[in-house]
Enzyme design. Structure first.
Site, short mmCIF file in Angstrom:
data_model
loop_
_atom_site.label_atom_id
_atom_site.label_comp_id
_atom_site.label_asym_id
_atom_site.label_seq_id
_atom_site.Cartn_x
_atom_site.Cartn_y
_atom_site.Cartn_z
N LYS A 75 0.88 -1.17 0.00
CA LYS A 75 0.00 0.00 0.00
C LYS A 75 0.92 1.22 0.00
O LYS A 75 1.37 1.67 1.06
CB LYS A 75 -0.90 -0.01 1.25
CG LYS A 75 -1.81 1.20 1.39
CD LYS A 75 -3.06 1.08 0.56
CE LYS A 75 -3.99 2.26 0.82
NZ LYS A 75 -5.27 2.12 0.13
N GLU A 122 -2.11 -1.88 -3.80
CA GLU A 122 -3.42 -1.25 -3.63
C GLU A 122 -3.33 0.26 -3.80
O GLU A 122 -2.43 0.91 -3.27
CB GLU A 122 -4.01 -1.56 -2.25
CG GLU A 122 -5.41 -0.98 -2.08
CD GLU A 122 -5.97 -1.14 -0.68
OE1 GLU A 122 -7.01 -0.51 -0.39
OE2 GLU A 122 -5.37 -1.88 0.13
#
Length: 273
Positions: A40, A115
């Site tokens: 992330k 992500e």
């Protein structure tokens, strides 16, 4: 030259449920023997240590051993678009900065699931949108969308925006756990499925939405990810993915992605497709 081996997971909006879907996909692939990690690059709105940040959810759900502080390269307090949240703390994000921050984590794995933050048109830096970041990384995309009302429009717009930047799309996952909350006259899929009078009856609009997305978007809907509750572990997430989604496009891409690199063959685990 920039580039990360793996798949970028994006959503048609914020709050779509891409974190749980990506954690589940990572858990499923790892259970099959794929040496994949999760990343992330930037998150905002939840402090690390709260148990609510995306990085903490990804680490717990995927079953990786990396600490959340390494899963997320940058964490900002304000629940804003990354460029604004960073600016509020005196940080000027750039794509090169994000890329370099993630290299140590990415080097541990044969492939990564990465992500995004919000939708593809969210400002990531002062001069780049999230879609520009995906193109910078040269990764194909898996789109997570709501299964309920409004999802066809949002999904087709996302598909079109990505294609304008030459980004390949592996498919769409309809997340039934986030079906049009708060829309008058529309029940969430979880409500429809869990009522005593209609046990295990999915929202009938979901199948129709999938057909429309495939017809007008020219992309494959890989399946419908069901409501799964709070804090599911890797085993449950992997089982859910395997029972609800068609992972053939994912397997096919990863096989082609890793095949040209013989230097990886000595460390890659057995792959079962």
């Amino acid at each position: 030259m920039s580039g990360i081996r793996g798949i970028f997971v994006t959503g048609t909006d914020t709050g779509i449920g891409k974190t749980v879907v990506m954690a589940a996909l990572a858990a499923a692939l790892r259970s099959e023997g794929w040496n994949v990690g999760v990343w992330k690059p930037v998150q905002s709105g939840e402090p690390m240590g709260s148990g609510l940040s995306d990085a903490e959810k990804l680490a717990a759900g995927s079953g990786i051993s990396d600490p959340p502080e390494e899963v997320a390269s940058f964490t900002f307090r304000a629940p804003l678009a990354p460029s604004l949240a960073a600016k509020a703390e005196g940080v000027r994000l750039t794509m090169d900065m994000l890329y370099e921050a993630g290299l140590p984590l990415c080097s541990r794995y044969d492939a990564m699931l990465v992500e995004g933050a919000g939708g593809v048109a969210v400002p990531l830096t002062e001069d780049a949108l999230l879609a520009d970041w995906i193109a910078f990384l040269r990764m194909p995309v898996l789109i997570v969308a709501r299964a309920g009302l409004g999802t066809v429009n949002h999904t087709l717009l996302t598909v079109s925006f990505l294609r304008q930047r030459g980004i390949d799309i592996l498919g769409v996952v309809l997340n039934e756990g986030t079906c049009a909350p708060g829309v008058p006259g529309v029940q969430e899929a979880s409500d429809v499925q869990n009522t005593p009078d209609t046990p295990d009856v999915p929202d009938p609009s979901v199948a129709r939405n999938a057909a429309l997305i495939e017809t007008f978007g020219g992309v494959k809907v890989l399946g419908r990810f069901p409501p799964i509750g709070d804090g599911p572990g890797p085993q449950l997430l992997a089982e859910t993915i395997h029972s609800t989604l068609d992972l053939a496009p994912v397997h096919s891409f990863l096989s082609k992605c890793l095949e040209p690199s013989p230097e990886l063959s000595g460390k890659a685990p057995e792959v079962r497709i």
